[in-house]
Scaffold this active site. Structure first.
Site, short mmCIF file in Angstrom:
data_model
loop_
_atom_site.label_atom_id
_atom_site.label_comp_id
_atom_site.label_asym_id
_atom_site.label_seq_id
_atom_site.Cartn_x
_atom_site.Cartn_y
_atom_site.Cartn_z
N ASN A 11 0.87 -1.18 0.00
CA ASN A 11 0.00 0.00 0.00
C ASN A 11 0.90 1.23 0.00
O ASN A 11 1.48 1.57 1.03
CB ASN A 11 -0.89 -0.03 1.26
CG ASN A 11 -1.72 1.23 1.41
OD1 ASN A 11 -1.82 2.04 0.48
ND2 ASN A 11 -2.32 1.39 2.58
N LYS A 13 0.09 4.21 -0.28
CA LYS A 13 -0.59 5.41 0.28
C LYS A 13 -0.32 6.61 -0.62
O LYS A 13 -0.26 6.46 -1.84
CB LYS A 13 -0.12 5.65 1.72
CG LYS A 13 -0.19 4.40 2.59
CD LYS A 13 -0.06 4.71 4.05
CE LYS A 13 0.08 3.43 4.83
NZ LYS A 13 -0.09 3.59 6.24
N HIS A 99 -9.71 0.95 4.52
CA HIS A 99 -8.47 1.13 5.28
C HIS A 99 -8.76 2.07 6.45
O HIS A 99 -9.56 3.00 6.33
CB HIS A 99 -7.38 1.71 4.37
CG HIS A 99 -6.02 1.68 4.99
ND1 HIS A 99 -5.63 2.58 5.95
CD2 HIS A 99 -4.97 0.84 4.81
CE1 HIS A 99 -4.39 2.28 6.33
NE2 HIS A 99 -3.97 1.24 5.65
N GLU A 101 -7.22 4.44 7.63
CA GLU A 101 -6.96 5.87 7.35
C GLU A 101 -8.13 6.48 6.61
O GLU A 101 -8.42 7.68 6.77
CB GLU A 101 -5.64 6.02 6.58
CG GLU A 101 -4.45 5.74 7.50
CD GLU A 101 -3.19 5.28 6.80
OE1 GLU A 101 -3.07 5.43 5.58
OE2 GLU A 101 -2.30 4.76 7.51
N GLU A 169 -5.88 -5.34 10.24
CA GLU A 169 -4.88 -4.31 10.50
C GLU A 169 -5.21 -3.58 11.80
O GLU A 169 -6.03 -2.65 11.80
CB GLU A 169 -4.88 -3.28 9.36
CG GLU A 169 -4.49 -3.83 8.02
CD GLU A 169 -3.81 -2.77 7.16
OE1 GLU A 169 -2.66 -2.99 6.77
OE2 GLU A 169 -4.41 -1.71 6.92
N GLY A 175 2.23 1.72 11.02
CA GLY A 175 3.26 2.75 11.00
C GLY A 175 3.89 3.03 12.36
O GLY A 175 4.47 4.09 12.57
N SER A 214 3.00 -2.63 10.42
CA SER A 214 4.43 -2.69 10.74
C SER A 214 5.11 -4.00 10.32
O SER A 214 5.99 -4.50 11.02
CB SER A 214 4.65 -2.41 12.24
OG SER A 214 4.25 -1.08 12.54
#
Ligand code: PEP
Length: 252
Positions: A11, A13, A99, A101, A169, A175, A214
């Site tokens: 991904n 992003k 996702h 985000e 996730e 991250g 991660s």
């Protein structure tokens, strides 16, 4: 039933430049062409503006291309959005939906994610439906309940087997260089498989369940060897060709 082939998805992003993305695609395509038979499927998910060029760059390499989101409608007055149909036309075979985000930045609900996943399937794409708990939810012992609720709310009614993938996730692992233990990942993935089986029966054995959060070339082997883990969704480490390639090579 045939064993599930691992899926290693990158991904990208909002990668900082097209130049970086195109160099990454070219390097990975060269490695894939030189590598012969691979033990996994590898997928690159660039931003929408790069999809066509990345698709052209990886043509003939065996690498697949996916979107990072799609609109639930096949077309119409939705300024700034991209439909699953347009993604497919640009060379995608997958699309990430839900996702964390996007759930956070765009207030996406599971119902919206379900409609996007349905649109993806209608356009011939495999949706990768993301679910995962926040740190506060984990601390409160709500992980399995949150994941179940997101999964059941985000899964299209007629989703079946290999035409849908799930990515677990944990939001707190994205991250952050923190990951759940193998036992924790196995517990959540086992729960997801169990819930999928309740909805789609035997077909659930064909659905790939990815872990994301991660993942690096250092921890990928252990994560990929964990029960019910059928691949990984990789953010940061997918932006570096060598690291992403080594994650692919970590497949059992
Ligand atoms: C992600 O954004 O899907 C992700 C897993 O990111 P990272 O690998 O950087 O944690």
């Amino acid at each position: 039933m045939a064993p599930r082939r691992p899926l290693i998805a990158g991904n990208w992003k909002m990668i900082a430049s097209s130049r970086h993305g195109l160099a990454l695609a070219a390097e990975l395509a060269a490695r894939a062409k030189g590598a012969g038979a691979m033990k996994c499927d590898m997928l690159l998910c660039p931003p929408a503006t790069l999809i066509r060029q990345v698709s052209e760059a990886v043509a003939g390499s065996g690498l697949a291309v996916g979107g990072q989101d799609c609109h639930a409608a096949p077309g119409g007055a939705h300024t700034g959005d991209v439909s699953a149909v347009l993604l497919a036309e640009a060379g995608c075979s997958f699309v990430i939906v839900g996702h964390s985000e996007r759930r956070r930045d765009h207030d996406e609900t599971s119902e919206m994610v379900r409609d996007k996943a349905a649109a993806a399937r209608a356009a011939g794409l495999t949706p990768i439906i993301c679910v995962g708990e926040s740190e506060a939810e984990r601390d409160a012992g709500e992980t399995l309940a949150v994941v179940r609720s997101q999964l059941e709310g985000s899964l299209p009614e007629d989703a079946a087997g290999a035409d849908t993938a799930i990515a677990y996730e944990p939001v707190w692992a994205i991250g952050t260089a923190r990951t759940p233990t193998g036992a924790e990942i196995a517990e959540v993935h086992g729960h997801i498989r169990h819930r999928l089986a309740a909805v789609m029966g035997e077909e659930a054995q064909r659905t790939r369940i990815l872990y994301g959060g991660s993942v690096t070339s250092g921890n990928a082997s252990e994560i990929l060897a964990t029960a019910e883990v059928d691949g990984v969704l990789v953010g940061t480490a997918s932006l570096e060709a060598d690291a992403f390639w080594r994650i692919g090579e970590s497949c059992p």
